[in-house]
Enzyme design. Structure first.
Site, mmCIF file in Angstrom:
data_model
loop_
_atom_site.group_PDB
_atom_site.id
_atom_site.type_symbol
_atom_site.label_atom_id
_atom_site.label_comp_id
_atom_site.label_asym_id
_atom_site.label_seq_id
_atom_site.Cartn_x
_atom_site.Cartn_y
_atom_site.Cartn_z
ATOM 1 C CG ASP A 70 62.789 39.837 -34.411
ATOM 2 O OD1 ASP A 70 61.573 39.675 -34.687
ATOM 3 O OD2 ASP A 70 63.061 38.898 -33.845
ATOM 4 C CE1 TYR A 72 70.468 37.412 -40.405
ATOM 5 C CE2 TYR A 72 70.945 38.671 -41.738
ATOM 6 C CZ TYR A 72 70.112 37.441 -42.004
ATOM 7 O OH TYR A 72 70.377 36.718 -42.421
ATOM 8 C CG PHE A 83 66.588 35.247 -44.342
ATOM 9 C CD1 PHE A 83 66.684 34.595 -43.556
ATOM 10 C CD2 PHE A 83 65.298 35.281 -45.385
ATOM 11 C CE1 PHE A 83 65.580 33.667 -43.009
ATOM 12 C CE2 PHE A 83 64.135 34.795 -45.086
ATOM 13 C CZ PHE A 83 64.676 33.406 -43.787
ATOM 14 C CG HIS A 192 63.525 29.395 -40.568
ATOM 15 N ND1 HIS A 192 64.524 30.052 -40.647
ATOM 16 C CD2 HIS A 192 62.930 31.139 -40.658
ATOM 17 C CE1 HIS A 192 64.884 31.299 -40.723
ATOM 18 N NE2 HIS A 192 63.542 31.558 -40.840
#
Length: 227
Positions: A70, A72, A83, A192
């Protein structure tokens, strides 16, 4: 109200590869969903940067793929690259852990800037599975059509390119392996980089040096992971 067109402004090689997606009925429904959401909520990223991952890294230049889930959902953080955050914003925890692994792996100093556009310019596709999100509500735009669209983008990389290194971090990203022709591409898997899971094997995965070794072995320029 800014309107998202069914064929938005997008880099030409991606537009050609994904034209059937843009012109499909599910994408029209996704557009209507986004327009209705924007009437009621703040949506990230801004409409002008929803497709930034594709615009910054043309399809024919993709050498590495880093998949996120997703955008942020905090103010000003999302700008269309997985990221990454715009320069000047605090580093989110997952990005801090990515930089820590880069530092441990190849010895680069920990940066204070979280803008990863320099990676995108070198052929690192920073793609989220879902390209929009409601402010402060993680996952709020999942299962509305974005996953089908980004799956098509992953498949386009697999079909049109060769020797791409896919960095699949966490079970969500690793489920995308079925879209990738593993006879002509490379897949590196790790947990992750989230603080909840980084210590289970993301730290020490050495994906950044391994990626560059794979690129050099193909006669390609390695990625300069400096930010």
């Amino acid at each position: 109200m800014s309107e998202i067109k069914i064929t938005p402004k997008i880099e030409e090689s991606w537009k050609n590869a994904l034209l059937s997606e843009f012109n499909s009925s599910y994408f029209a429904q996704l557009k209507e969903f986004l327009l209705s959401e924007r009437k009621l909520h703040t949506i990230y990223p801004p409409a002008s940067t929803i497709f930034e991952a594709l615009n910054k890294t043309p399809l024919h230049k993709v050498k590495v793929v880093i998949l996120g889930q997703d955008p942020y959902h905090g103010p000003g953080q999302a700008h269309g690259l997985s990221f990454s955050v715009p320069q000047g914003l605090p580093l989110p925890p997952s990005l801090q852990n990515i930089f820590k692994e880069i530092s441990d792996d190849i010895g680069l100093a920990m940066p204070k800037n979280g803008n990863l556009e320099s990676w995108a310019a070198q052929g690192v596709l920073l793609l989220n599975a879902t390209l929009t999100v409601r402010a402060h509500q993680a996952g709020s735009h999942q299962k509305q059509g974005w996953e089908r669209f980004t799956n098509a983008a992953i498949k386009a990389v697999s079909d049109n390119n060769k020797g791409v290194i896919f960095l699949l971090w966490g079970s969500y990203a690793q489920a995308k392996a079925e879209l990738i022709d593993q006879s002509k591409h490379h897949i590196l898997k790790a947990p992750h980089p989230s603080p909840l899971s980084a210590y289970r094997g993301f730290f020490g995965c050495r994906h950044f040096s391994k990626t560059n070794t794979l690129l050099i072995n193909q006669g390609l320029e390695p990625i300069n992971w400096t930010v």
